[in-house]
Design a protein around this motif. Structure first.
Motif, short mmCIF file in Angstrom:
data_model
loop_
_atom_site.label_atom_id
_atom_site.label_comp_id
_atom_site.label_asym_id
_atom_site.label_seq_id
_atom_site.Cartn_x
_atom_site.Cartn_y
_atom_site.Cartn_z
N GLU A 223 0.90 -1.12 0.06
CA GLU A 223 0.02 -0.15 -0.06
C GLU A 223 1.27 1.40 0.25
OE1 GLU A 223 -3.05 -0.21 3.03
OE2 GLU A 223 -3.23 1.80 2.68
N VAL A 224 1.77 1.29 1.04
CA VAL A 224 2.30 2.38 0.97
C VAL A 224 3.78 2.70 -1.02
CG1 VAL A 224 3.17 2.77 3.39
CG2 VAL A 224 4.13 1.15 2.49
N TYR A 225 3.96 1.52 -0.97
CA TYR A 225 4.72 1.78 -1.58
C TYR A 225 3.79 1.83 -3.06
CZ TYR A 225 8.60 0.45 -5.54
OH TYR A 225 8.60 1.09 -6.56
N ASP A 226 2.87 1.07 -3.35
CA ASP A 226 1.83 1.24 -4.43
C ASP A 226 1.01 2.56 -4.36
OD1 ASP A 226 2.38 -0.87 -5.76
OD2 ASP A 226 0.97 -2.29 -4.86
N ASN A 227 0.62 2.95 -3.05
CA ASN A 227 -0.50 4.31 -3.39
C ASN A 227 -0.34 5.29 -2.51
OD1 ASN A 227 -2.09 3.80 -4.83
ND2 ASN A 227 -3.01 1.91 -3.49
N PRO A 228 1.50 5.61 -2.46
CA PRO A 228 1.71 6.96 -1.37
C PRO A 228 0.81 8.22 -0.83
CG PRO A 228 3.37 6.43 -2.95
CD PRO A 228 1.49 6.10 -3.88
N ALA A 229 0.95 8.63 0.38
CA ALA A 229 -0.23 9.08 0.33
C ALA A 229 0.04 10.80 0.61
CB ALA A 229 -1.19 8.99 1.89
N THR A 230 1.38 10.61 1.06
CA THR A 230 2.34 12.42 0.27
C THR A 230 2.72 12.54 -0.46
OG1 THR A 230 3.14 12.71 2.31
CG2 THR A 230 0.98 12.79 2.93
N ALA A 231 3.25 13.78 -0.22
CA ALA A 231 4.62 14.15 -1.63
C ALA A 231 5.62 13.44 -0.94
CB ALA A 231 4.85 15.22 -1.67
N PHE A 232 5.86 13.11 0.30
CA PHE A 232 7.25 12.32 0.70
C PHE A 232 6.84 11.26 0.99
CE2 PHE A 232 9.06 11.49 4.54
CZ PHE A 232 10.01 11.23 5.18
N VAL A 233 6.00 10.84 0.61
CA VAL A 233 6.14 9.06 1.15
C VAL A 233 6.75 8.75 -0.56
CG1 VAL A 233 4.64 6.76 0.90
CG2 VAL A 233 5.12 9.25 2.84
N HIS A 234 6.14 9.41 -1.46
CA HIS A 234 6.63 9.17 -3.15
C HIS A 234 7.97 9.72 -3.45
CE1 HIS A 234 5.79 7.98 -6.87
NE2 HIS A 234 4.97 8.00 -6.89
N GLY A 235 9.02 10.06 -2.88
CA GLY A 235 9.55 10.68 -2.94
C GLY A 235 10.24 9.16 -1.78
N PHE A 236 9.87 9.73 -0.64
CA PHE A 236 11.06 8.13 -0.06
C PHE A 236 11.34 6.99 -0.09
CE2 PHE A 236 11.90 6.29 4.20
CZ PHE A 236 13.17 7.26 4.25
N ILE A 237 9.99 6.10 -0.72
CA ILE A 237 9.93 5.18 -0.80
C ILE A 237 9.72 4.86 -2.60
CG2 ILE A 237 8.39 3.15 -0.85
CD1 ILE A 237 7.73 4.16 2.46
N GLY A 238 10.82 4.40 -2.89
CA GLY A 238 11.06 3.43 -4.46
C GLY A 238 11.26 4.95 -4.93
N GLU A 239 12.28 4.60 -5.45
CA GLU A 239 12.63 5.87 -7.03
C GLU A 239 11.79 6.16 -7.72
OE1 GLU A 239 17.10 5.12 -7.08
OE2 GLU A 239 16.17 3.38 -7.66
N SER A 240 11.81 7.66 -7.82
CA SER A 240 10.44 8.22 -8.33
C SER A 240 11.05 9.35 -9.42
CB SER A 240 9.41 9.15 -7.67
OG SER A 240 9.17 8.16 -6.78
N ILE A 241 10.52 9.81 -10.18
CA ILE A 241 11.35 10.67 -11.01
C ILE A 241 10.16 11.96 -10.84
CG2 ILE A 241 10.25 11.83 -13.24
CD1 ILE A 241 10.34 8.92 -14.80
#
Lengths: 345, 261
Positions: A223-241
């Motif tokens: 869930e935290v990987y596929d549906n990050p709740a905030t910009a921080f989580v998206h940036g912190f978990i997994g590598e993002s563009i």
């Protein structure tokens, strides 16, 4: 045992280590507190253990106020990042310590202590090292001794502070799997702190992502990987563009050029577009929502990583593409985000 | 290696060997006669006995002082920390004069103590006080860095395992400090045995009562009885060496149980 934190606040001087944290941990759960350093995860763990006290808020064990009791009475097994073993004692005596310091009335007999310690050393597969001293052991062995020592008092909850943080990568991986299977056997409610997302996602039932003393998201690893709740989580978990975009009335634009994606429910204004590297699909030039030129290609493992200079703006992004997609420097490509999220700011 | 040995020989070994050579001027009977004379035996007893007692007191008090200096933050802590070094830095004669005037019958401490019927200056008790004074920095300064380095996490670990404050101190902290405590004890003891300057002012120097062995050596020298002086010196040397060796052994033993990283 269930653990609950309610409105926990802790400040060190002017630094807000924990800012109104609420958290519930289910009985038998294996929970990870994940965040960068300074996010408050260790402070929260130490407050649950009774090694620190909150400025305000409550800690409940099975619904009972735990703050009335100090660390001695909480019956918590605590494992430190740097092991904190007693250097002047053998491995055996280290593990036996918690049993030996009990008040005489409830202390076990010497024979019972011996058999209990042997049993624990078997459990952590170190029975052959019982007579050694801590500094004769490797880091991984020391941490297993520390774990056996914590388990000796039959703790109601097990708290681990960056338990594998001081170990090298290979040992970490082994101990991770081992911890998970150990938890399956013992089934004691456990919380571990880590800044290593892979460790958290691989070991824990649920992951609590923290930043700046707040909980950003609580959820299962997927869930935290596929549906990050905030910009921080998206940036912190997994590598993002990440790309700075402008949202207006459901349309998304990069540097003034409209992108062929919908804003979904994102509010109008300056925003950031997050796309996982492997979710950016590469197509022929002219297709997709972004255009660019390949400037660099590296291949390793199952993917190849391409650097693409975007035509829409002076940015270069890194994309993970399958190995069978042929790419070379100078190719003009079209890019389409398969999955993406837009967060304000 | 060669340089170390040469230097060590020049500075330490040759003078010590000279001492032994000098004492061979005496026949064994003469030697035995000198060292078992009442005055010599009493002087040795005063020196070693009081030095040992003073080192014991310093071990306990030094541990308390170092604990306060390392573990508590109080106003003037840095000043106290600096004051610990005063016995190191003060010329021993100055220390002797200061202690004597302090503990003399009309001194600041001597007067109230005299009212209680305790006489310090010019008694063996005075020697004891002087030896404590000059020995305490040795305990404090050897234990201090070890206590500072002691990881507070091991105390937290012990507490989480159910240990009380007293159990943490006796089972975790003190055993970790033992090698340093023994070193500090040995240094304080050795210093007190050899102390001359500060002791002779306060001692009263009454033969058989408050006369220390180093003083007896000086007296014999001033009487040109060099052989007598060296005989006493040899005994002091051997006893001191044996005691230091014993402490060293003890220290080695505690360290081998918990070898350093």
């Amino acid at each position: 045992m269930t653990i609950e934190a309610r409105g926990v606040v802790k400040t060190f001087g002017t630094f807000k280590a924990l800012d109104n944290v609420d958290l519930k941990v289910a009985n038998g759960e294996l929970l990870a507190l994940l965040g960068p350093s300074g996010s408050g995860k260790t402070t929260l763990l130490r407050i649950i253990a009774g090694l620190d006290w909150p400025d305000s808020g409550e800690i409940l064990f099975d619904g009972e106020n735990a703050l009335e009791r100090g660390v001695r009475e909480r019956h918590v097994g605590f494992v430190f990042q740097h092991y904190a073993l007693f250097r002047h004692m053998t491995v055996f005596e280290n593990v036996a310590f918690g049993l030996r310091v009990k008040p005489r009335k409830i202390r076990k007999s010497e024979a019972q202590i011996r058999s209990k310690v042997s049993e624990l050393l078997d459990l952590v597969q170190l029975d052959w090292l019982a007579d050694r001293y801590p500094n004769q052991l490797s880091g991984g062995q020391r941490q297993r001794v520390a774990l056996a020592r914590a388990l000796a008092i039959e703790p109601r909850i097990l708290l681990l502070d960056e338990p594998f943080g001081a170990l090298d990568a290979k040992v970490r991986k082994e101990l991770r799997q081992w911890l998970r299977s150990l938890h399956n056997d013992l089934n004691v409610t456990s919380i571990f702190v880590t800044h290593d997302q892979e460790e958290a996602l691989e070991v824990a039932h649920r992951v609590v992502v923290m930043d700046k003393g707040r909980i950003e998201q609580v959820g299962a690893p997927t869930e935290v990987y596929d549906n990050p709740a905030t910009a921080f989580v998206h940036g912190f978990i997994g590598e993002s563009i990440t790309l700075p975009v402008e949202v207006s009335a459901g349309h998304v634009a990069l540097n003034g050029r409209p992108l062929d994606i919908t804003a979904e429910d994102a509010a109008s204004g300056a925003s950031t577009l997050f796309v996982r590297r492997h979710d950016m699909l590469i197509g022929p030039a002219g297709s997709g929502s972004l255009q660019g030129a390949v400037t660099h290609v590296r291949s390793f493992g199952p993917v190849q990583r391409a650097e693409v200079a975007l035509a829409e703006g002076p940015t270069t992004i890194e994309i993970d593409a399958p190995r069978d997609r042929e790419l070379k420097v100078g190719d003009l490509v079209g890019l389409k985000p398969r999955r993406y999220r837009i967060f304000a700011g | 290696m060669g340089l170390t040995l040469t230097w060590l020989s020049l500075i330490v070994l040759i003078p010590l060997a000279g001492l032994f050579v000098r004492s061979t001027d005496l026949s064994l009977d003469q030697f035995w006669g000198i060292v078992t004379s009442r005055r010599t035996l009493n002087a040795l007893r005063v020196s070693f006995g009081l030095a040992f007692a003073a080192a014991c007191v310093n071990l306990v008090m030094g541990t308390i002082v170092v604990w306060a200096l390392v573990r508590y933050r109080f106003p003037g802590r840095r000043l106290f920390d600096a004051i610990v070094d005063v016995p190191f830095a003060l010329p021993t004669a100055v220390a002797g004069v200061a202690l004597t005037s302090l503990f003399a019958q009309k001194g600041w401490l001597g007067a109230p103590l005299a009212a209680l019927g305790v006489k310090v200056a010019f008694t063996p008790l005075g020697i004891f006080v002087a030896m404590i004074f000059i020995g305490i920095p040795f305990v404090v300064r050897t234990v201090q860095p070890v206590l500072i380095d002691l990881d507070p996490e091991i105390e937290e670990a012990a507490a989480s395992l159910g240990a009380g404050r007293w159990q943490i101190v006796t089972r975790v902290i003190l055993p970790s400090l033992t090698p340093a405590l023994l070193t500090g004890f040995a240094l304080a003891f050795a210093r007190a045995v050899g102390e001359y300057g500060s002791v002779i002012f306060i001692a009263g120097n009454l033969p058989n009562v408050s006369e220390i062995a180093p003083l007896l050596i000086v007296i014999r020298l001033s009487e040109y009885r060099y052989a007598d002086a060296t005989a006493i010196a040899v005994v002091m040397l051997v006893v001191a060496f044996l005691i230091i060796l014993a402490v060293n052994r003890l220290q080695r033993w505690t360290q081998s149980r918990a070898p350093l990283n």
